[in-house]
Write a protein that holds these residues in place. Sequence first.
Motif, PDB file in Angstrom:
ATOM      1  N   GLU A   4       6.166   2.444   6.510  1.00 51.24           N
ATOM      2  CA  GLU A   4       6.584   1.757   5.299  1.00 51.24           C
ATOM      3  C   GLU A   4       6.897   2.769   4.200  1.00 51.24           C
ATOM      4  O   GLU A   4       6.212   3.776   4.065  1.00 51.24           O
ATOM      5  CB  GLU A   4       5.463   0.853   4.793  1.00 51.24           C
ATOM      6  CG  GLU A   4       5.119  -0.282   5.728  1.00 51.24           C
ATOM      7  CD  GLU A   4       3.948  -1.079   5.177  1.00 51.24           C
ATOM      8  OE1 GLU A   4       4.145  -1.819   4.194  1.00 51.24           O
ATOM      9  OE2 GLU A   4       2.854  -0.937   5.723  1.00 51.24           O
ATOM     10  N   HIS A   6       7.007   3.201   0.273  1.00 43.39           N
ATOM     11  CA  HIS A   6       6.571   2.633  -0.998  1.00 43.39           C
ATOM     12  C   HIS A   6       6.669   3.714  -2.052  1.00 43.39           C
ATOM     13  O   HIS A   6       6.477   4.897  -1.773  1.00 43.39           O
ATOM     14  CB  HIS A   6       5.133   2.118  -0.920  1.00 43.39           C
ATOM     15  CG  HIS A   6       4.983   0.976   0.021  1.00 43.39           C
ATOM     16  ND1 HIS A   6       5.402  -0.305  -0.278  1.00 43.39           N
ATOM     17  CD2 HIS A   6       4.486   0.917   1.276  1.00 43.39           C
ATOM     18  CE1 HIS A   6       5.163  -1.089   0.742  1.00 43.39           C
ATOM     19  NE2 HIS A   6       4.609  -0.375   1.702  1.00 43.39           N
ATOM     20  N   GLN A  29      -2.765  -1.832  -6.568  1.00 45.79           N
ATOM     21  CA  GLN A  29      -4.071  -1.636  -5.950  1.00 45.79           C
ATOM     22  C   GLN A  29      -4.990  -0.999  -6.974  1.00 45.79           C
ATOM     23  O   GLN A  29      -4.552  -0.115  -7.733  1.00 45.79           O
ATOM     24  CB  GLN A  29      -3.987  -0.702  -4.733  1.00 45.79           C
ATOM     25  CG  GLN A  29      -3.250  -1.238  -3.555  1.00 45.79           C
ATOM     26  CD  GLN A  29      -3.998  -2.375  -2.851  1.00 45.79           C
ATOM     27  OE1 GLN A  29      -5.175  -2.601  -3.069  1.00 45.79           O
ATOM     28  NE2 GLN A  29      -3.279  -3.084  -2.010  1.00 45.79           N
ATOM     29  N   HIS A  77      -0.743   2.068  -1.031  1.00 45.16           N
ATOM     30  CA  HIS A  77      -0.245   0.688  -1.078  1.00 45.16           C
ATOM     31  C   HIS A  77      -1.117  -0.226  -0.230  1.00 45.16           C
ATOM     32  O   HIS A  77      -1.399  -1.361  -0.593  1.00 45.16           O
ATOM     33  CB  HIS A  77       1.211   0.661  -0.591  1.00 45.16           C
ATOM     34  CG  HIS A  77       1.832  -0.688  -0.666  1.00 45.16           C
ATOM     35  ND1 HIS A  77       1.718  -1.616   0.349  1.00 45.16           N
ATOM     36  CD2 HIS A  77       2.588  -1.271  -1.646  1.00 45.16           C
ATOM     37  CE1 HIS A  77       2.373  -2.709   0.012  1.00 45.16           C
ATOM     38  NE2 HIS A  77       2.911  -2.528  -1.194  1.00 45.16           N
ATOM     39  N   ASN A  78      -1.548   0.268   0.907  1.00 42.71           N
ATOM     40  CA  ASN A  78      -2.343  -0.527   1.847  1.00 42.71           C
ATOM     41  C   ASN A  78      -3.818  -0.119   1.811  1.00 42.71           C
ATOM     42  O   ASN A  78      -4.494  -0.144   2.838  1.00 42.71           O
ATOM     43  CB  ASN A  78      -1.776  -0.368   3.261  1.00 42.71           C
ATOM     44  CG  ASN A  78      -0.343  -0.839   3.329  1.00 42.71           C
ATOM     45  OD1 ASN A  78       0.027  -1.866   2.776  1.00 42.71           O
ATOM     46  ND2 ASN A  78       0.504  -0.070   3.994  1.00 42.71           N
ATOM     47  N   GLU A  81      -6.750  -1.723   3.803  1.00 42.90           N
ATOM     48  CA  GLU A  81      -6.682  -1.516   5.245  1.00 42.90           C
ATOM     49  C   GLU A  81      -6.790  -0.033   5.619  1.00 42.90           C
ATOM     50  O   GLU A  81      -7.341   0.316   6.654  1.00 42.90           O
ATOM     51  CB  GLU A  81      -5.366  -2.065   5.814  1.00 42.90           C
ATOM     52  CG  GLU A  81      -5.180  -3.552   5.654  1.00 42.90           C
ATOM     53  CD  GLU A  81      -4.636  -3.959   4.283  1.00 42.90           C
ATOM     54  OE1 GLU A  81      -4.047  -3.107   3.571  1.00 42.90           O
ATOM     55  OE2 GLU A  81      -4.819  -5.134   3.907  1.00 42.90           O
ATOM     56  N   SER A  82      -6.238   0.840   4.788  1.00 37.72           N
ATOM     57  CA  SER A  82      -6.160   2.267   5.099  1.00 37.72           C
ATOM     58  C   SER A  82      -7.416   3.048   4.768  1.00 37.72           C
ATOM     59  O   SER A  82      -7.725   4.041   5.433  1.00 37.72           O
ATOM     60  CB  SER A  82      -5.006   2.917   4.317  1.00 37.72           C
ATOM     61  OG  SER A  82      -3.794   2.295   4.564  1.00 37.72           O
TER      62      SER A  82
END
Length: 105
Positions: A4, A6, A29, A77-78, A81-82
Amino acid sequence: MGHEIHRIVSFEKLAPFTLRVQFDDGTSQIIDFRPVLKGELYGPLQDAILFDQVRIDPEVHTLVWPNGADFDPAILHNWPESSPALIALVKKWVSEKHGLTTSAT
């Protein structure tokens, strides 16, 4: 699976070592960086004065620090989850370094 793309468009300091990071897709975030501020590259960022020198790199659109530390904007961005995998990786770096130090003495 593709990576992705971003871009970080802004950030705001909310607390020591905690930033609200805004992305080009309108999402944001809130990231507490303390769990990953370890090792040779990220460890120096435990110094609040250095951490607070964060800026957005105009070419790659991610957060960067004067010591060369940065994070992939897709990871930021994630973050929910990351971050567990990144925290585990940082712990591994620290334990490996500690193991090398211990074996050398």
